[in-house]
Design an enzyme around this catalytic site. Structure first.
Site, PDB file in Angstrom:
ATOM      1  N   ASP A 168      43.720  21.666  15.263  1.00 34.50           N
ATOM      2  CA  ASP A 168      44.714  22.127  14.298  1.00 34.50           C
ATOM      3  C   ASP A 168      45.413  23.359  14.897  1.00 34.50           C
ATOM      4  O   ASP A 168      44.922  23.948  15.868  1.00 34.50           O
ATOM      5  CB  ASP A 168      43.998  22.468  12.990  1.00 34.50           C
ATOM      6  CG  ASP A 168      44.957  22.967  11.923  1.00 34.50           C
ATOM      7  OD1 ASP A 168      46.074  22.437  11.840  1.00 34.50           O
ATOM      8  OD2 ASP A 168      44.585  23.896  11.185  1.00 34.50           O
ATOM      9  N   LYS A 169      46.543  23.749  14.327  1.00 30.99           N
ATOM     10  CA  LYS A 169      47.247  24.935  14.837  1.00 30.99           C
ATOM     11  C   LYS A 169      46.983  26.159  13.965  1.00 30.99           C
ATOM     12  O   LYS A 169      46.355  27.113  14.399  1.00 30.99           O
ATOM     13  CB  LYS A 169      48.753  24.668  14.935  1.00 30.99           C
ATOM     14  CG  LYS A 169      49.536  25.833  15.564  1.00 30.99           C
ATOM     15  CD  LYS A 169      51.010  25.576  15.575  1.00 30.99           C
ATOM     16  CE  LYS A 169      51.636  25.760  14.200  1.00 30.99           C
ATOM     17  NZ  LYS A 169      51.609  27.167  13.738  1.00 30.99           N
ATOM     18  N   THR A 170      47.452  26.115  12.721  1.00 32.10           N
ATOM     19  CA  THR A 170      47.358  27.286  11.851  1.00 32.10           C
ATOM     20  C   THR A 170      45.899  27.581  11.518  1.00 32.10           C
ATOM     21  O   THR A 170      45.193  26.742  10.968  1.00 32.10           O
ATOM     22  CB  THR A 170      48.150  27.061  10.556  1.00 32.10           C
ATOM     23  OG1 THR A 170      49.498  26.733  10.895  1.00 32.10           O
ATOM     24  CG2 THR A 170      48.136  28.317   9.696  1.00 32.10           C
ATOM     25  N   GLU A 202      54.175  33.854   1.563  1.00 41.77           N
ATOM     26  CA  GLU A 202      54.583  34.651   0.413  1.00 41.77           C
ATOM     27  C   GLU A 202      53.883  35.998   0.410  1.00 41.77           C
ATOM     28  O   GLU A 202      54.469  37.029   0.085  1.00 41.77           O
ATOM     29  CB  GLU A 202      54.273  33.890  -0.878  1.00 41.77           C
ATOM     30  CG  GLU A 202      55.180  32.694  -1.095  1.00 41.77           C
ATOM     31  CD  GLU A 202      54.953  32.047  -2.444  1.00 41.77           C
ATOM     32  OE1 GLU A 202      53.906  32.337  -3.056  1.00 41.77           O
ATOM     33  OE2 GLU A 202      55.810  31.277  -2.885  1.00 41.77           O
ATOM     34  N   ASP A 246      41.401  19.494   7.454  1.00 43.68           N
ATOM     35  CA  ASP A 246      40.942  19.065   8.776  1.00 43.68           C
ATOM     36  C   ASP A 246      39.613  18.325   8.721  1.00 43.68           C
ATOM     37  O   ASP A 246      39.126  17.858   9.759  1.00 43.68           O
ATOM     38  CB  ASP A 246      40.795  20.278   9.712  1.00 43.68           C
ATOM     39  CG  ASP A 246      42.091  21.050   9.883  1.00 43.68           C
ATOM     40  OD1 ASP A 246      43.134  20.393  10.027  1.00 43.68           O
ATOM     41  OD2 ASP A 246      42.057  22.293   9.854  1.00 43.68           O
TER      42      ASP A 246
END
EC number: 7.6.2.1
Length: 1154
Positions: free
Chosen positions: A407-409, A531, A802
């Site tokens: 995964d990236k984030t 946010e 994930d």
């Protein structure tokens, strides 16, 4: 009765109807025919066994293993027919293996029971008999009204009845369920929302009808029938009314809800699908080798049986004068006699199948897994997290990985957003030292100097914006600029779903517009990290409506009322969803700026606004109310109203926030590539951002040819594009290629063109999949797994989204990050940072694989050595099934005499220094594709075992067998003396062979290696020196003592041991001199110009060659010396770990050079 027994054993779940009817507070009807439904209790069960089913279930699972079932059959055969060996020789080792494995599995399950009891025993408050009572979580029943306070976890799936708010709403976080950290709003039906006290709830008469449990977290359908004043009111129930077990109550003082799903029927439990049993490549090789040895065993038994009857064809050997047959034996069936003899030979040779192999492997995996948790190099001090092992069965698989899917984030990045740049009305600004600085001239700055717009401190205190009660429309440029900037910052500050509550007081805010909060007292609950990075407060603006984000619109909006009474719509979202709806503003300039932000790897959002007249707002308010109160087609009606509102927008600008890369991500990915591992990044980001991050982290590099499969609309278009990419790869075969594919195109490619897509992917050095759904990630991994090469895959991620790919891959690794612990809990291994993956694979994976590969082959080798002399002996005893070894030796050979050296080797061996493995990732290639357990290596160990066995037997036979004057009293050697001599040579040789294979010597290795040989001698002297009253025969009495009293026997033992080992040493010398492997070269090569040591072995003096002396050559071959003599010196510029604090290094190392 039988059904109850099956339910207790877990084979027959209770019958369920299609729907369930729940009487709130369990107030069942007092009249009419009513059959209550049966619901399970609220216990969560993650354990595998119970007290009642442990023995049968565990035995069933253990006897599914080929070796265990085989030895059970052998044991039963020994009980039923007359065999040459006692049933104890098979029964005792089998009992030992079964018992040890059962204890290990029982202990692991007991830990799961403890964890379950903590959850099930948690105190909860339930409304019963008109009062609030405390009970245990496991005692909650379907229909109970449960009270949950702020920050508590819901103990069951509840339908919300009321909260401390008048509108019956509450906020929850579901990070532990789906990885989303945003605050979700749930609402109660109006008739129950007003029942905010226990006394009022006690008067509620209502029935909930809903569907049976299902795993979908976002799907719930039901209805509530409330009886008020003899009238029934029916209200629909949807996902917004259901509070899921595992979610946490936030920003709400307390709620009351009725339990509709409990225990293992909650959505959380249904999503914890039982992980499929993952089997390592080593275990599959073990089963293959077992089948081969089973064929060898059956062949030996058949040959022996045939030769026996061939030999007995002569009458003098069929019934010799000293062994006359009985009448029953003469009249017995020849077919039954042949089968009986075959089974007897099968029992005689059965020890060629190593029964203790499985239990040794189990112990090695279980004990070896602790080294990962103890490794201080895998400990993250900031988060106080150490590596965790959830599945010890896959340790060696860490050394076989060929594909890494990440995964990236949160995995490659920190998942901490920081505001970096923005675009306002076509002008781009950067954040520098807490201030926004424009990159070029602005309307009020004719010169080209950088102009400061505002301090970012103003973003934290926006009261100055509130003072602007109305928007100024002065024609002056400066005034217009201020207006545009004010609008932009108001959009940033107000268009969000951040919830604010006070930490010091228990007051609950109804929205993000409350004022008079001290900054230190505020808690923020954001819908996304973006946010939270952009918003810290909003003051004196009244929130009128929130138009929630959805994946179809890909934007969210708020309608607010300014202090002046103006009604404003602020919208934010992806540029693809905002720009087409805009009719004003600097659209083209902002589009260019957004693309520039994405190329830098920044996450972007566009901002726009619209101002309503009073008449427009009244129409909008009416439409929203009608859509939100609709009982049918509510979602479609809301989508239509949202589309009506979010149009004719004025573009304000865009924001760009940065998600920083984790430390040493680039170095780790580069090391994985050098190790021959292909890295795929699977992310939900837009492709520009994903490609930029891939370039910055080294996944893609600048010289790589980037291929794209994006925005495909049809199957034919996708097929044509894939064909073009395949041709480009064939034409540019010298250049490295990288592939970028988005989720939409991936769906088309996987639907009809799987083979072509996989061919393109396998020819690319790196693949980036963007805009991916969780199930798409798992499907991609499954395709790679079932491809013809059948590569070993590893998936690593940090969020609940994930989990599917982590469970699908051969090895799943969870990052203990900021998105909950679901990924870590469902993974096989859990680490705190991506950079730790390098040591986990290159060091731990390498060591585990080498250790267990040697363990497996050594077990087969020593059992060939053990049983082959027994087979050869039959040629000298007319195949009479006479055993060569005493039954005690048969029983203890694998359990006591030869078990500990290989076990300690498999736990502590380091054939090369950990620093060398980590600094030279290419060494990982030497063990890939299960090379150490190839058929070639297996045949070498097998042939070596047969050759040693021949030396044991024929060496003993020719040196001692015919000599009648070896004993001092003139007594000749007998059957048991000959067999004991063979057994003694065998025990010493196989133990010395293990010593030859050992490179890293500790005091534990010395103790078990030489101690095993010493224990054999002491035990044999003790066993043969006493008449044991409980033994039926005393065959071994004084045999071992007489054997050791003969000098010729000692000479024969030493000569045969040296002969066996000399052959092995010669082969090692030849291979290392003329065909050294990369690992053997690394053992001899200087590292960082300061290591002149062989592995963890002895050092060579400066300038001395490896062949300077015979002693040096032997040290080089067998790798032998004390670890305290090892010299290690490491450069401070070591790219990974300059300080080896691993528990793997069990001995102190000198700091001086060799």
């Amino acid at each position: 009765m039988w059904r109850w027994v099956r339910q207790q054993l877990g084979f027959d779940p209770p019958h369920q109807s299609d729907t369930r009817t729940i009487y709130i507070a369990n107030r069942f009807p007092q009249y009419g025919h009513y059959t209550p439904q049966k619901f399970i209790d609220n216990r969560i069960i993650s354990s595998k066994y119970t007290v009642w089913n442990f023995v049968p279930k565990n035995l069933f699972e253990q006897f599914r293993r080929v070796a265990n079932f085989y030895f059970l059959i052998i044991f039963l055969v020994q009980l039923m027919i007359d065999t040459p060996t006692s049933p104890v020789t098979s029964g005792l080792p089998l009992f030992f293996v079964i018992t040890v494995t059962a204890i290990k599995q029982g202990y692991e399950d007991w830990l799961r029971h403890i964890s379950d009891n903590e959850v099930n025993g948690a105190p909860v408050y339930v409304v019963r008999s008109g009062g609030l009572v405390t009970t245990r979580s496991k005692n909650i029943r379907v229909g109970d009204i449960v009270r949950v306070a702020k920050n508590e976890i819901f103990p069951a799936d509840l339908v919300l009845l009321s909260s401390d708010r008048l509108d019956g709403s509450c906020h929850v976080t579901t990070a532990s369920l789906d990885g989303e950290t945003n605050l979700k709003t749930h609402v109660a039906v109006p008739e129950t929302a007003v029942l905010q006290t226990v006394a009022n709830l006690d008067t509620l008469i209502a029935v909930v009808e809903c569907q049976q449990p299902e795993a979908d977290l976002y799907r719930f359908m039901g209805r509530m029938t409330i009886t008020q004043q003899m009238e029934e009111i029916v209200r629909p129930l949807g996902p917004e009314s259901l509070l899921l077990r595992g979610a946490r109550l936030k920003n709400t003082k307390e709620i009351f809800g009725v339990a509709v799903y409990t225990g293992m029927e909650t959505k959380m439990a249904l999503n914890y699908k039982s992980k499929s049993q993952k089997r390592s490549a080593v275990e599959k090789s073990m089963n293959t080798f077992l089948i081969i040895y089973l064929i060898i065993l059956i062949s030996e038994a058949i040959i022996s049986t045939i030769l026996k009857y061939t030999w007995q064809a002569e009458e003098k050997w069929d019934e010799p004068w000293y062994n006359q047959k009985t009448e029953h034996q003469r009249n017995s069936s020849k077919i039954l006699k042949f089968i009986s003899d075959f089974l007897a030979f099968l029992v005689l040779y059965n020890f060629i199948i190593p029964i203790s192999l499985y239990v040794t492997v189990e112990l090695q995996k279980f004990l070896g897994s602790f080294f990962i948790g103890w490794d201080l190099d895998l400990y993250h001090e900031e988060s106080d997290e150490k590596a965790q092992v959830n599945t010890s069965d896959l340790n060696e698989e860490l050394g076989q990985v060929e594909y890494v899917f990440t995964d990236k984030t949160g995995t490659l990045t920190e998942n901490e957003m920081q505001f970096r740049e923005c675009s306002i009305n076509g002008t781009k600004y950067q954040e520098i030292n807490g201030r926004l600085v424009s990159e070029g001239p602005t309307p009020d700055s004719s010169d080209g100097n950088l102009s400061y717009l505002t301090s970012l401190a103003h973003l934290n205190n926006l009261s100055h914006l509130a003072t602007s009660s109305s928007f100024r429309t002065s024609p002056e440029n400066g005034t217009e600029l201020i207006k545009e900037h004010d609008l932009f910052f108001k959009a940033v500050s107000l268009c969000h779903t951040v919830q604010i509550s006070s930490v010091q007081t228990d007051s609950i805010g109804d929205g993000p517009w409350q004022s008079s909060f001290a900054p230190a007292q505020l808690e923020y609950y954001a819908s996304s990290p973006d946010e939270k990075a952009l918003v810290e407060a909003a003051a004196r603006y009244k929130l009128l409506h929130i138009l929630e984000f959805d994946p179809d619109r890909r934007r969210m909006s708020v309608i607010v009322q300014a202090p002046s009474g103006e009604k404003l719509l602020f919208v934010k979202g992806a540029e693809s969803s905002i720009l087409p709806e805009c009719i004003g503003g600097e659209i083209e300039k902002t589009r260019i700026h957004v693309d520039e932000f994405a190329l830098k790897g920044l996450r972007t959002l566009c901002m726009a606004y619209r101002q309503f007249t009073s008449k427009e707002y009244e129409e909008i308010n009416r439409r929203l109310f009608e859509a939100r109160t609709a009982l049918q087609q509510r979602e479609e009606k809301l989508a239509g109203v949202f589309q009506f509102i979010e149009k004719d927008l004025i573009l304000l600008g865009a924001t760009a926030v940065e998600d920083k890369l984790q430390d040493k991500v680039r170095e780790t990915i580069e090391a994985l590539r050098m190790a021959g591992i292909k890295v795929w990044v699977l992310t939900g980001d837009k492709h520009e951002t994903a490609v930029s991050v891939s370039l910055s982290c080294g996944h893609f590099h600048r010289t790589m040819n980037i291929l794209e499969l994006l925005n495909q609309k049809s199957d034919s278009e996708c097929a044509e594009k894939l064909g073009q990419l395949a041709r480009r790869i064939r034409e540019d075969h010298v250049i490295q290629h990288g592939l970028v594919v988005d989720g939409t195109s991936l769906s088309l490619a996987l639907r009809e063109h799987e083979k072509l897509f996989m061919d393109v992917c396998r020819n690319c050095s790196a693949v980036m999949c963007c805009r991916m759904a969780p199930l798409q990630k798992a499907k991609v991994i499954r395709l790679i797994k079932i491809s013809p090469e059948k590569p070993i895959t590893l998936a690593i991620g940090d969020g609940a989204n994930d989990v599917s790919m982590i469970q699908e891959a051969h090895v799943g690794i969870g990052i203990m990050g900021k998105e909950g612990r679901q990924a870590a809990r469902n993974s096989d291994y859990a680490i705190a940072r991506f950079k730790f993956l390098s040591k986990l694979l290159f060091v731990h994976g390498h060591f585990y694989y080498i250790r267990i590969a040697t363990l497996v082959q050594y077990f087969f080798y020593k059992n060939v050595c053990f049983i082959t002399p027994q087979f050869l002996y039959q040629f000298y005893c007319l195949f009479s099934q006479q055993t060569l070894y005493d039954s005690v030796y048969l029983t203890l050979y694998n359990i006591c005499f030869t078990s500990l050296p290989i076990l300690i080797y498999s736990l502590l061996e380091q054939h090369i220094d950990p620093h060398v493995l980590q600094n030279k990732p290419t060494l990982y290639r030497d063990i890939s594709k299960n090379r150490q357990l190839s058929m070639k290596t297996f045949l070498y160990w097998t042939i070596l075992g047969f050759s040693h066995a021949f030396i044991f037997f024929f060496g003993s036979y020719f040196l001692i067998g015919k000599d009648t004057s070896l004993l001092g009293n003139g007594q000749m050697f007998g059957n048991w003396t000959f067999g004991t001599l063979v057994f003694t040579v065998m025990v010493i040789t196989v133990t010395a062979k293990m010593a030859l294979e050992t490179h890293f010597w500790t005091w534990i290795n010395h103790l078990v290696t030489w101690g095993s040989i010493l224990f054999y001698f002491v035990f044999s002297l003790f066993y043969g020196g006493i008449l044991w009253p409980f033994l039926s025969s005393q065959n071994m009495y004084f045999v071992f003592i007489q054997l050791l009293s003969s000098g010729s026997a000692w000479f024969a033992i030493i000569l045969m041991v040296v002969t066996c080992l000399f052959l092995d040493i010669v082969k090692k010398v030849f291979d290392r001199q003329f065909h050294p492997t990369n690992i053997e070269k690394a053992q001899l090569t200087e590292t960082n110009s300061s290591i002149k040591c062989l592995d963890s072995m002895c050092c060579f003096s400066e300038g001395e060659t490896a062949c300077a002396s015979v002693g040096r050559m032997l040290e080089r071959v067998i790798g032998r010396c004390s670890p305290s003599h090892v010299s290690r010196s490491w450069s401070a510029s070591d790219p990974f770990y300059t300080n080896d604090r691993s528990i793997l290094t069990l001995s102190t190392m000198d700091s001086s050079t060799c």
